[in-house]
Design a protein around this motif. Structure first.
Motif, short mmCIF file in Angstrom:
data_model
loop_
_atom_site.label_atom_id
_atom_site.label_comp_id
_atom_site.label_asym_id
_atom_site.label_seq_id
_atom_site.Cartn_x
_atom_site.Cartn_y
_atom_site.Cartn_z
N ILE A 166 27.29 32.94 36.77
CA ILE A 166 27.77 34.26 36.33
C ILE A 166 28.61 34.91 37.42
N ALA A 167 28.13 34.83 38.65
CA ALA A 167 28.88 35.42 39.77
C ALA A 167 30.23 34.73 39.94
N LEU A 168 30.27 33.43 39.73
CA LEU A 168 31.52 32.69 39.88
C LEU A 168 32.54 33.10 38.82
N ILE A 169 32.07 33.54 37.68
CA ILE A 169 32.96 33.98 36.60
C ILE A 169 33.32 35.45 36.77
N VAL A 170 32.36 36.30 37.10
CA VAL A 170 32.57 37.74 37.13
C VAL A 170 33.37 38.19 38.36
N VAL A 171 33.07 37.67 39.53
CA VAL A 171 33.71 38.14 40.76
C VAL A 171 35.23 37.95 40.72
N PRO A 172 35.76 36.79 40.34
CA PRO A 172 37.22 36.67 40.27
C PRO A 172 37.85 37.60 39.23
N LEU A 173 37.15 37.81 38.11
CA LEU A 173 37.68 38.72 37.10
C LEU A 173 37.75 40.15 37.63
N VAL A 174 36.73 40.57 38.33
CA VAL A 174 36.74 41.91 38.91
C VAL A 174 37.84 42.04 39.94
N LEU A 175 38.00 41.04 40.77
CA LEU A 175 39.04 41.08 41.79
C LEU A 175 40.43 41.12 41.18
N LEU A 176 40.63 40.44 40.07
CA LEU A 176 41.92 40.48 39.39
C LEU A 176 42.19 41.82 38.74
N LEU A 177 41.15 42.43 38.20
CA LEU A 177 41.31 43.72 37.54
C LEU A 177 41.50 44.86 38.53
N VAL A 178 40.96 44.72 39.73
CA VAL A 178 41.08 45.78 40.73
C VAL A 178 42.49 45.84 41.30
N ARG A 179 43.15 44.72 41.36
CA ARG A 179 44.51 44.66 41.91
C ARG A 179 45.35 45.53 41.08
#
Length: 63
Positions: free
Chosen positions: A50-63
């Motif tokens: 779950i962390a492997l999926i969620v963390v990159p998505l959050v980082l992409l959305l924050v940019r």
């Protein structure tokens, strides 16, 4: 034991597979020897996935 070790090392696919196999082998009985270790490996491996999926998505959305 393999599941918990794999989860602690970061090999989440191995942890999930072996955790599920171990938990099914003991039949999910709470007091059976090894069920807690299998469940811990399964949960930790799932959390890593779950962390492997969620963390990159959050980082992409924050940019």
């Amino acid at each position: 034991m393999v599941s918990l070790f794999a989860a602690l090392v970061g090999l989440f696919p191995v942890a999930i597979v072996f955790g599920a196999i171990g938990y099914v082998e003991v039949g999910g009985r709470q007091h059976e020897r090894g069920s807690g270790i299998a469940l811990a490996g399964l949960i930790l491996g799932s959390l890593e996935l779950i962390a492997l999926i969620v963390v990159p998505l959050v980082l992409l959305l924050v940019r």
